[in-house]
Design a protein around this motif. Structure first.
Motif, PDB file in Angstrom:
ATOM      1  N   UNK A 240       2.331   2.751 -12.158  1.00 31.52           N
ATOM      2  CA  UNK A 240       1.837   2.116 -10.934  1.00 31.52           C
ATOM      3  C   UNK A 240       1.254   0.743 -11.553  1.00 31.52           C
ATOM      4  N   UNK A 241       0.649   0.675 -12.591  1.00 37.14           N
ATOM      5  CA  UNK A 241      -0.190  -0.581 -13.319  1.00 37.14           C
ATOM      6  C   UNK A 241       0.968  -1.310 -14.012  1.00 37.14           C
ATOM      7  N   UNK A 242       2.122  -0.949 -14.250  1.00 42.28           N
ATOM      8  CA  UNK A 242       2.954  -1.759 -15.157  1.00 42.28           C
ATOM      9  C   UNK A 242       3.428  -2.985 -14.918  1.00 42.28           C
ATOM     10  N   UNK A 243       3.492  -3.422 -13.457  1.00 41.97           N
ATOM     11  CA  UNK A 243       3.757  -4.788 -13.077  1.00 41.97           C
ATOM     12  C   UNK A 243       2.542  -5.702 -13.184  1.00 41.97           C
ATOM     13  N   UNK A 244       1.318  -4.724 -13.086  1.00 44.34           N
ATOM     14  CA  UNK A 244      -0.058  -5.812 -13.337  1.00 44.34           C
ATOM     15  C   UNK A 244      -0.066  -6.353 -14.771  1.00 44.34           C
ATOM     16  N   UNK A 245       0.390  -5.573 -15.668  1.00 37.22           N
ATOM     17  CA  UNK A 245       0.246  -6.119 -17.162  1.00 37.22           C
ATOM     18  C   UNK A 245       1.620  -6.674 -17.828  1.00 37.22           C
ATOM     19  N   UNK A 246       2.667  -6.479 -17.028  1.00 41.30           N
ATOM     20  CA  UNK A 246       3.651  -6.900 -17.540  1.00 41.30           C
ATOM     21  C   UNK A 246       4.519  -6.060 -18.344  1.00 41.30           C
ATOM     22  N   UNK A 247       4.169  -4.778 -18.112  1.00 39.37           N
ATOM     23  CA  UNK A 247       4.681  -3.708 -19.060  1.00 39.37           C
ATOM     24  C   UNK A 247       6.218  -3.246 -18.416  1.00 39.37           C
ATOM     25  N   UNK A 248       7.065  -2.737 -19.439  1.00 38.99           N
ATOM     26  CA  UNK A 248       8.416  -2.074 -18.996  1.00 38.99           C
ATOM     27  C   UNK A 248       8.143  -0.725 -18.884  1.00 38.99           C
ATOM     28  N   UNK A 249       7.220  -0.191 -19.501  1.00 34.80           N
ATOM     29  CA  UNK A 249       7.001   1.263 -19.507  1.00 34.80           C
ATOM     30  C   UNK A 249       5.346   1.596 -19.677  1.00 34.80           C
TER      31      UNK A 249
ATOM     32  N   UNK B  40       5.474  -1.373 -25.240  1.00 34.27           N
ATOM     33  CA  UNK B  40       5.682  -1.130 -23.989  1.00 34.27           C
ATOM     34  C   UNK B  40       5.901  -2.511 -23.405  1.00 34.27           C
ATOM     35  N   UNK B  41       6.065  -3.661 -23.904  1.00 31.24           N
ATOM     36  CA  UNK B  41       6.547  -4.963 -23.477  1.00 31.24           C
ATOM     37  C   UNK B  41       5.164  -5.876 -23.287  1.00 31.24           C
ATOM     38  N   UNK B  42       4.093  -5.482 -23.358  1.00 31.72           N
ATOM     39  CA  UNK B  42       2.945  -6.216 -23.328  1.00 31.72           C
ATOM     40  C   UNK B  42       3.032  -7.441 -23.923  1.00 31.72           C
ATOM     41  N   UNK B  43       2.743  -8.689 -23.412  1.00 29.52           N
ATOM     42  CA  UNK B  43       2.703  -9.965 -24.076  1.00 29.52           C
ATOM     43  C   UNK B  43       1.434 -10.806 -23.633  1.00 29.52           C
ATOM     44  N   UNK B  44       0.642 -11.127 -24.294  1.00 32.16           N
ATOM     45  CA  UNK B  44      -0.507 -11.921 -23.830  1.00 32.16           C
ATOM     46  C   UNK B  44      -1.664 -11.876 -24.877  1.00 32.16           C
ATOM     47  N   UNK B  45      -2.723 -12.162 -24.458  1.00 34.04           N
ATOM     48  CA  UNK B  45      -4.096 -12.212 -25.250  1.00 34.04           C
ATOM     49  C   UNK B  45      -4.407 -10.625 -25.259  1.00 34.04           C
TER      50      UNK B  45
END
Length: 298
Positions: free
Chosen positions: A1-10, A206-211
């Motif tokens: 549910x929160x994957x798009x919020x953090x830019x995650x693929x899983x 999981x695909x997170x990119x950022x600070x």
């Protein structure tokens, strides 16, 4: 549910052991090194123990995936078996008809092990949750492991278990099996710096990119509350992401970690944690609302 919020693929902090998320931190890397070295040397029994949630099943699955074609593997994830059930399960793993009577099954198992040895194949039996093995089954396992040629064992056995396994093996009536264990390793919890690296690694996979998502103090508190146990780290980090999503922020601070801790019975409650009971209730309600909303969207 929160994957798009953090830019995650899983989902990064699931509870299912997934070798995709394996991170070669010291305790897990050393355990695999011990296992591969012991198997290469042809030793009979090998043991890996550790507290609940320290990563034993993940290491077991990692080993299953990495052993080469020179090995024939049998895997028993549920060892609470009688001696006859254990022999039948091993036979089934080695493509032997498990419906034979016990005398025929033993003979077929011996024949299969000898045939595989003649092909320069090493048979390895991996048993997860080995602390659950009944005494009679442990003894039957020792007798199966007696099979050998003049130069090597026909079957190696790797036991993965909780510390209760070590306690059981100290019993006098299991001294013969205890003497067969030539290599062993005890998994320890992660250190504070390893916990931070573990969290960052799983987010990256999981695909997170950022600070950095977790503030340094939040990671420190996460480590303290989890005791460095990977499974507890996953539980708490997952709740932190849910809470962050619920507040529509992309940064996890000490406040969110405290809320996750308050909502987790198995977490170590820090002495300075003084959240009112109403805050804990609100955490539970928020998580349920987020879960329901995610399910209804799907």
């Amino acid at each position: 549910m929160y994957k798009p919020h953090f830019g995650l693929t899983e989902v990064p902090f699931g509870l299912t052991p997934n070798t995709q998320f394996y991170h070669p931190l010291v305790p897990h890397f050393e355990a695999l090194q011990v296992l591969t070295t012991a198997l290469a040397s042809g030793e009979g029994f090998i043991k890996v123990t550790g507290e609940v949630g320290t990563g034993k099943t993940l290491i077991c699955r990692k080993l299953l995936n990495e052993l080469g074609d020179d090995y024939v593997l049998a895997y028993l994830p549920n060892p609470y078996l009688t001696p006859n059930e254990m022999r039948a399960a091993v036979a089934s793993e080695l493509n032997i008809d498990s419906h034979l009577d016990q005398q025929q099954l033993t003979a077929a198992l011996n024949h299969r092990l000898i045939a595989l040895s003649a092909e320069d194949k090493q048979v390895v039996l991996l048993i997860d949750e080995a602390q659950m093995l009944p005494h009679e089954t442990l003894e039957a396992l020792r007798l199966i492991s007696n099979l050998e040629t003049e130069s090597k064992k026909l079957m190696q056995v790797v036991l993965f278990g909780q510390p209760e396994l070590d306690v059981r093996l100290k019993q006098d009536n299991l001294r013969q099996l205890r003497q067969r264990i030539t290599f062993s390793y005890q998994l320890r919890p992660l250190l504070a710096n390893e916990t931070a690296s573990y969290v960052e690694h799983r987010l990256t996979v999981s695909g997170y990119r950022g600070a950095p998502l977790f503030a340094p103090k939040a990671l420190k508190l996460l480590h303290q509350a989890s005791g460095g146990i990977p499974r507890l780290i996953n539980v708490l980090a997952h709740k932190c992401l849910m809470l962050s999503y619920g507040e529509n922020v992309r940064h996890i601070n000490v406040k969110l970690v405290k809320l996750a801790i308050k909502d987790t019975d198995s977490a170590i409650q820090p002495r300075n944690l003084r959240l009112p009971m109403m805050a804990s209730i609100l955490v539970i309600e928020l998580i349920l609302v987020i879960w329901w909303f995610g399910e209804s969207v799907l």
